[in-house]
Write a protein that holds these residues in place. Structure first.
Motif, PDB file in Angstrom:
ATOM      1  N   ALA A 194       4.657  36.266 -25.920  1.00 16.83           N
ATOM      2  CA  ALA A 194       5.505  35.410 -26.758  1.00 16.83           C
ATOM      3  C   ALA A 194       4.649  34.701 -27.818  1.00 16.83           C
ATOM      4  O   ALA A 194       5.019  34.633 -28.994  1.00 16.83           O
ATOM      5  N   GLU A 195       3.506  34.214 -27.372  1.00 12.93           N
ATOM      6  CA  GLU A 195       2.594  33.500 -28.271  1.00 12.93           C
ATOM      7  C   GLU A 195       2.154  34.415 -29.421  1.00 12.93           C
ATOM      8  O   GLU A 195       2.161  34.034 -30.587  1.00 12.93           O
ATOM      9  N   VAL A 196       1.765  35.616 -29.049  1.00 11.70           N
ATOM     10  CA  VAL A 196       1.249  36.564 -30.024  1.00 11.70           C
ATOM     11  C   VAL A 196       2.328  36.954 -31.031  1.00 11.70           C
ATOM     12  O   VAL A 196       2.099  36.988 -32.242  1.00 11.70           O
ATOM     13  N   GLU A 197       3.546  37.199 -30.518  1.00  8.03           N
ATOM     14  CA  GLU A 197       4.621  37.627 -31.421  1.00  8.03           C
ATOM     15  C   GLU A 197       5.013  36.516 -32.378  1.00  8.03           C
ATOM     16  O   GLU A 197       5.413  36.768 -33.504  1.00  8.03           O
ATOM     17  N   ARG A 198       4.879  35.304 -31.917  1.00 13.44           N
ATOM     18  CA  ARG A 198       5.231  34.171 -32.783  1.00 13.44           C
ATOM     19  C   ARG A 198       4.184  33.960 -33.884  1.00 13.44           C
ATOM     20  O   ARG A 198       4.516  33.655 -35.022  1.00 13.44           O
ATOM     21  N   LEU A 199       2.917  34.160 -33.553  1.00 12.37           N
ATOM     22  CA  LEU A 199       1.855  33.765 -34.490  1.00 12.37           C
ATOM     23  C   LEU A 199       1.333  34.887 -35.373  1.00 12.37           C
ATOM     24  O   LEU A 199       0.974  34.663 -36.531  1.00 12.37           O
ATOM     25  N   ALA A 200       1.261  36.085 -34.818  1.00 13.69           N
ATOM     26  CA  ALA A 200       0.416  37.102 -35.448  1.00 13.69           C
ATOM     27  C   ALA A 200       1.123  37.901 -36.524  1.00 13.69           C
ATOM     28  O   ALA A 200       2.309  38.234 -36.404  1.00 13.69           O
TER      29      ALA A 200
END
Lengths: 207, 233
Positions: A194-200
């Protein structure tokens, strides 16, 4: 080009390979534990030496085995936020922050201690010893210290690991602000989808 | 207090302090450099160097003194060179006593310093490098201050060892009153003469006082350097 990484690393018995290029403001490196994500960050920071390959960050060649280029860690100007913080235990928070700032050429600094204290909400911690900070505080001070060293690119290793949900959320918001407001490419290692999809802007899978 | 000890006994204590202080201060940089090499570098001959540093700890002190005599005596390779080039004679002088004490103290100093250098997390040095520090600056700002308790401990151990040095000193520097007769040699000499017991007792008490003093000073230094978790020994 934000990052261009092609390397073969030997770590004892294991071998780590990575091959990717990214032009995103924030590139995420994902993969199972033991895939060598942190080793890739260490190689980019100059703390590990690949057997062969080519490393480029923020448009600058850091390592090229064919051309015999291998910049020292201090010449690479990485803003490396280690997973374990690595604050200097014999210095106050303020001295930790000043450590890299003092060594950065004044013309290249792009954030002041006051700005970074504000951004990361660490103004109250400045005179504390680093040995009695909480996990979240350590993380924020480590990020501030890295930003003040006027880095040309940022390496973030699991920045939200071991933080509670509220702290993690605040930190993600902060990384978004850094990503959008500052001209430094970021390479983020994370295990949270979730973190990666939000930021990257680009996601690199390591097997 | 000054009446309690005779002038000759005060001279013995003064000489002992001078010899031990010079031995520790002069060997401190060497000891730290050796400790750092053994703790942090991997090079061929490292084990051999480690063994050579520890040799005075396991050899009979008289043998160490005799080896010093061979090397630093007037006809020895180093002693002859020192005498011809600088006019320095080590044998039978207080400087020679300091050299013998330093060689005997070196293993203890290196051990204490090495442990404290090994206890400095290399990851902190890496962090300093990535923040822009050269290897030398990272050493001076991270490794050196964080290993300060070990330096204090090493210096204290070295001082105590120097103060008590007997075998190598008597072999290399001899037992010359006013020149090389340090506290242990004076106590030994006192035991050889009839009626020397009270002088022996006084000197022994002084030895205890000085050794405890060294221990307390180094504890204080460690505490002042901020090493709350650090203990000297």
């Amino acid at each position: 080009m934000s990052f261009e990484v092609r390397l073969t690393l030997r770590l004892g018995e294991a071998e780590v390979r990575a091959d990717f290029a990214s032009d995103a403001r924030l590139t995420a490196l994902v993969g199972p534990s033991g895939a060598g994500k942190t080793s890739v960050l260490n190689a980019i920071a100059g703390l590990l030496h690949p057997r062969e390959g080519r490393l480029l960050a923020a448009g600058r060649v850091l390592f090229d085995s064919e051309r015999g280029i291998d910049l020292s860690p201090e010449a690479r100007r990485a803003g490396y936020v280690f997973q374990d913080g690595r604050l200097f235990p014999h210095m106050s928070v303020r001295k930790n922050l000043a450590y890299g700032e003092r060594l950065a050429p004044p013309a290249e600094r792009w954030i002041t201690c006051a700005e970074v204290s504000d951004l990361l909400d660490i103004g109250d911690l400045l005179d504390r010893r680093t040995t009695n900070l909480s996990g979240g505080e350590v993380r924020r001070v480590a990020i501030a210290r890295a930003l003040l060293a006027a880095p040309r690119f940022l390496l973030l290793d699991e920045p939200t690991a071991s933080l509670d949900a509220a702290r993690a959320e605040a930190l993600l918001g902060l990384i978004e602000r850094i990503r959008d407001a500052m001209e430094v490419p970021i390479l983020l290692v994370s295990h949270s989808r979730a973190e990666v999809e939000r930021l990257a802007g680009q996601i690199v899978e390591m097997a | 207090m000054s009446g309690w000890l005779s002038a000759a006994e005060w001279a013995v204590i003064g000489l002992s302090l001078k010899v031990s202080l010079v031995a520790v201060l002069a060997s401190l940089p060497f000891a730290y450099a050796l400790a750092w090499l053994i703790a942090r570098r991997r090079f061929p001959g490292r084990m051999l160097l480690d063994a050579a540093v520890h040799l005075p700890l396991v050899l009979p002190p008289v043998v160490t003194g005799w080896l010093l005599l061979l090397a630093f005596g007037r006809n020895g390779p180093i002693g002859g060179w020192l005498e011809q080039t600088f006019g320095i004679t080590l044998v039978f002088t207080w400087v020679g006593a300091a050299l013998a004490a330093a060689v005997m103290a070196l293993p203890l100093m290196v051990r204490a310093m090495r442990l404290s250098i090994e206890a400095v997390d290399r990851k902190l040095v890496e962090a300093a490098r990535s923040l822009g520090a050269s290897p030398l600056r990272a050493f001076a700002t991270i490794t050196l201050p964080l290993s300060l308790p070990g330096i204090a401990a090493g210096a204290m151990l070295g001082f105590a060892r120097s103060l008590g040095e007997f075998g190598a000193t008597i072999t290399f520097a001899a037992n010359i009153e006013g020149k090389t007769r340090t506290l242990p040699l004076a106590i030994y000499t006192g035991l050889q003469v009839p009626g020397g017991e009270s002088a022996v007792a006084r000197l022994a008490i002084m030895a205890i006082v000085l050794s405890l003093g060294a221990l307390m000073v180094s504890e204080w230094l460690v505490r002042r350097s901020g090493g709350s978790r650090a203990h000297v020994l």
